[in-house]
Design an enzyme around this catalytic site. Sequence first.
Site, PDB file in Angstrom:
ATOM      1  N   ASP A   1       5.873  -0.656  -1.738  1.00 48.95           N
ATOM      2  CA  ASP A   1       5.633  -2.052  -1.987  1.00 48.95           C
ATOM      3  C   ASP A   1       7.011  -2.845  -2.020  1.00 48.95           C
ATOM      4  O   ASP A   1       7.147  -4.027  -2.225  1.00 48.95           O
ATOM      5  CB  ASP A   1       5.191  -2.015  -3.380  1.00 48.95           C
ATOM      6  CG  ASP A   1       3.706  -1.615  -3.571  1.00 48.95           C
ATOM      7  OD1 ASP A   1       3.111  -1.408  -2.408  1.00 48.95           O
ATOM      8  OD2 ASP A   1       3.500  -1.012  -4.778  1.00 48.95           O
TER       9      ASP A   1
ATOM     10  N   MET B   1      -1.572  -3.368   2.873  1.00 50.60           N
ATOM     11  CA  MET B   1      -1.356  -3.448   1.465  1.00 50.60           C
ATOM     12  C   MET B   1      -0.442  -4.248   0.952  1.00 50.60           C
ATOM     13  O   MET B   1      -0.046  -4.988   1.526  1.00 50.60           O
ATOM     14  CB  MET B   1      -0.925  -1.896   1.081  1.00 50.60           C
ATOM     15  CG  MET B   1      -1.836  -0.940   1.176  1.00 50.60           C
ATOM     16  SD  MET B   1      -1.480   0.756   0.933  1.00 50.60           S
ATOM     17  CE  MET B   1      -3.102   1.739   0.540  1.00 50.60           C
ATOM     18  N   GLY B   2      -0.377  -4.484  -0.631  1.00 50.24           N
ATOM     19  CA  GLY B   2       0.489  -5.302  -1.023  1.00 50.24           C
ATOM     20  C   GLY B   2      -0.267  -6.110  -2.132  1.00 50.24           C
ATOM     21  O   GLY B   2      -0.716  -7.418  -1.685  1.00 50.24           O
TER      22      GLY B   2
ATOM     23  N   LEU C   1      -3.803   4.550   6.057  1.00 42.80           N
ATOM     24  CA  LEU C   1      -3.392   5.053   7.521  1.00 42.80           C
ATOM     25  C   LEU C   1      -1.720   4.603   7.364  1.00 42.80           C
ATOM     26  O   LEU C   1      -0.891   5.240   7.879  1.00 42.80           O
ATOM     27  CB  LEU C   1      -4.000   4.491   8.761  1.00 42.80           C
ATOM     28  CG  LEU C   1      -5.553   4.707   8.780  1.00 42.80           C
ATOM     29  CD1 LEU C   1      -6.147   4.278  10.059  1.00 42.80           C
ATOM     30  CD2 LEU C   1      -5.893   6.321   8.534  1.00 42.80           C
ATOM     31  N   GLN C   2      -1.580   3.108   6.812  1.00 46.55           N
ATOM     32  CA  GLN C   2      -0.421   2.706   7.070  1.00 46.55           C
ATOM     33  C   GLN C   2       0.691   3.180   6.187  1.00 46.55           C
ATOM     34  O   GLN C   2       1.991   3.547   6.530  1.00 46.55           O
ATOM     35  CB  GLN C   2      -0.365   1.167   6.557  1.00 46.55           C
ATOM     36  CG  GLN C   2      -0.641   0.978   5.208  1.00 46.55           C
ATOM     37  CD  GLN C   2      -0.995  -0.496   4.812  1.00 46.55           C
ATOM     38  OE1 GLN C   2      -0.371  -1.432   4.611  1.00 46.55           O
ATOM     39  NE2 GLN C   2      -2.475  -0.472   4.571  1.00 46.55           N
ATOM     40  N   ARG C   3       0.146   3.846   5.150  1.00 45.04           N
ATOM     41  CA  ARG C   3       1.413   4.599   4.417  1.00 45.04           C
ATOM     42  C   ARG C   3       1.399   6.049   4.438  1.00 45.04           C
ATOM     43  O   ARG C   3       2.011   6.838   4.062  1.00 45.04           O
ATOM     44  CB  ARG C   3       1.188   4.215   2.838  1.00 45.04           C
ATOM     45  CG  ARG C   3       0.008   4.967   2.154  1.00 45.04           C
ATOM     46  CD  ARG C   3      -0.003   4.529   0.594  1.00 45.04           C
ATOM     47  NE  ARG C   3      -0.632   5.991  -0.141  1.00 45.04           N
ATOM     48  CZ  ARG C   3      -1.159   5.783  -1.354  1.00 45.04           C
ATOM     49  NH1 ARG C   3      -1.019   4.829  -1.962  1.00 45.04           N
ATOM     50  NH2 ARG C   3      -1.950   6.917  -1.480  1.00 45.04           N
TER      51      ARG C   3
END
Lengths: 420, 420
Positions: A144, A190-191, A298-300
């Site tokens: 984040d 995300m976020g 997937l992104q993290r």
Amino acid sequence: MSKKNILYAQSGGVTPVINATACGVIETARQNRQRIGKVLAGKDGIIGILNEQLIDTSKERKADIAALRHTPGGAFGSCRYKLKSIEESRAEYERLIEVFRAHNVGYFFYNGGGDSADTAYKVSRIGDTLGFPVQCIGIPKTIDNDLPITDNCPGFGSVAKYVAVSIMEASMDVASMASSSTKVFILEVMGRHAGWIAAAGGLAQREKGDPPHIILFPEVPLDEKAFLAKVDRAVKNRGYCSIVVSEGLKDKQGRFLADTGTRDAFGHAQLGGVAPVVAGLVKSHLGYKYHWAVSDYLQRSARHVAAKTDVEQAYAVGVAAVQFALAGKSGVMPIIERTSDQPYRWRVGEAKLSAVANREKKMPRKFISADGFGITAAARRYLGPLIRGEDYPPYDRHGLPKYVILKNQTVATKLPPFSN
Amino acid sequence: MSKKNILYAQSGGVTPVINATACGVIETARQNRQRIGKVLAGKDGIIGILNEQLIDTSKERKADIAALRHTPGGAFGSCRYKLKSIEESRAEYERLIEVFRAHNVGYFFYNGGGDSADTAYKVSRIGDTLGFPVQCIGIPKTIDNDLPITDNCPGFGSVAKYVAVSIMEASMDVASMASSSTKVFILEVMGRHAGWIAAAGGLAQREKGDPPHIILFPEVPLDEKAFLAKVDRAVKNRGYCSIVVSEGLKDKQGRFLADTGTRDAFGHAQLGGVAPVVAGLVKSHLGYKYHWAVSDYLQRSARHVAAKTDVEQAYAVGVAAVQFALAGKSGVMPIIERTSDQPYRWRVGEAKLSAVANREKKMPRKFISADGFGITAAARRYLGPLIRGEDYPPYDRHGLPKYVILKNQTVATKLPPFSN
């Protein structure tokens, strides 16, 4: 007792590079065997410490510890568990100290975000009171990017790179087909509270007019009319419109868009992401064919496309934590200090946990363009260096990354079970 | 006229490696300048040919053509447009021949799936009739892997690798957090009618019990009870459950699950993917916390994690098309022939377009495990080699892949506009 052990724990959502930090901690501790005992690790984070489930990392082979540097996920397990104040949860704090004492823990390393810094800070204070002082060191980690003082947070850069590369690639796909097929593509990232990750999508835009054409930030309540006009303009001028949307996008009433109506077959709210809701807006008002993707975990976890800068920083803060411990420090956190933008230069600095704890770093408004749909030159200057460099994991002969899964043997318990 | 030009066109959904095929065609044609004229390319596929929008690839620099090998999307544009039968669409076929004649096209290369093979086949037959014979060569491309005769289709291997790597990584993330957070993760992948891509997710599973624990295929109508029991078992035994679901999953009545109820804020059906519907099933029957991802275009544009085998095969079929043309062939398609499983060996073979056209290769039932939720050893033997090897694009100093965008200059038109 002479040499004290380190107790390391991972906290909160994992990142593609949190294990690189663990690698830095363990390798550096092993290089200092004359002064440091073992590195123990909390199984599933602080929950494992409370339950006296402590992994003995000395049982792991050197090559496996080295492989942590390129392995995503949290190698010892992590958890979402926030200790309350000392007044409310005194038993838990006492239990931590009891476990530290039982296992000769002289150094507690807590690898997480703002909550974890707060916990580490509180533990550092109560140790003295309870007659078992322990050196508490927070180690920053969060995709984040919302920790204060540190220039950036290990974990964020790799997610940023994943998002920039992914929207660049998907936009090339859409551009190829737009004349007769999909005209609007939406990638949800995300976020929930800050648009750092969504902003990173803007790095894919190298020249004016390049995709992504629109970024929707949690900081900017959705102006439907302006948004739809911009989508339409992109489609008319460029043939298609490529959009990055943050999961935390809100409407003008401050409600999450992902909450405002999506229902599944059973009438449950909140199954959908925000991407399909935005797609619905485009479809119903403009009629364009759309596609959407939700990258979610997937992104993290995408270690296969990690940023070299990020891996190096994640490793470095692990190394620094051990150095701080050896220097007798407590109640501190290694941070990333940017000493130069161009060329980008950084070093590890030091912050007080009391200053880091429970404070959120917002994305500066000056990073968002005047119309609210893009990023500024200032944002590019800040974000750009964080996605630089590639650091591929090794692959096996089957074409899959050689990620390590540790043995994770726990040490024998010495205490009665904890009941709170 | 002496040297004839090649007219190359991309058709249908693009892949991470369709441009590698274009690269193979153009580089090989340039090596044979004494016998071949220019390589022209249809702008946005066959629609551009009908409209006489022909890109002159001789205007592109050598380095840019070479960069096609590592660039995703469709460099000249593609389209979804199927020519009907000659009887129904005679004007279109005549127009194609007219364009070929006007631009000295002796070789028509159509790079696509089953429909494109059909079109190329029909064009090969009508050229003679209309007094302008043209050598028509189909070049295989489809992430769906559903062309017959060829052992596999260029484009599929890279998508397969993306899916296998992604579910491996996301599963490591979920495994780290499952004790206190998300217990079920669902990744939706493409494949409306065949489960080839979903099956590839199974390659991430190296040992029994490894994720993904469940694969949901379009070939196997969802048995809710058995599915939920298996999810529950995985969570109880492994701590979490990792699932790959094909967008084409159907219920026992043969309806797409993605169609059976998801509604957006405006009451439109079919916004959602199947992943949130499956998540809803899990949540409502088992109550587990879930996360889901929809990879959508990301999976078919992710050149950053392409399979080396796939890139090499995509390039090789482009080279072979030119060689076939020089050998005087028409009505054929280069295909991939597997000559050995272990070690994996392949070569380019040849198939008649008439045999390829409009025939779909289904995934063999023996590739799906008896319980319908996984893949068999036979599937692993077939799929395994296709994701082998890495072939990274070069990155620039900003940390982004150096994908090329061509100039795409069209040649002067010579014909009146086409109106059909």
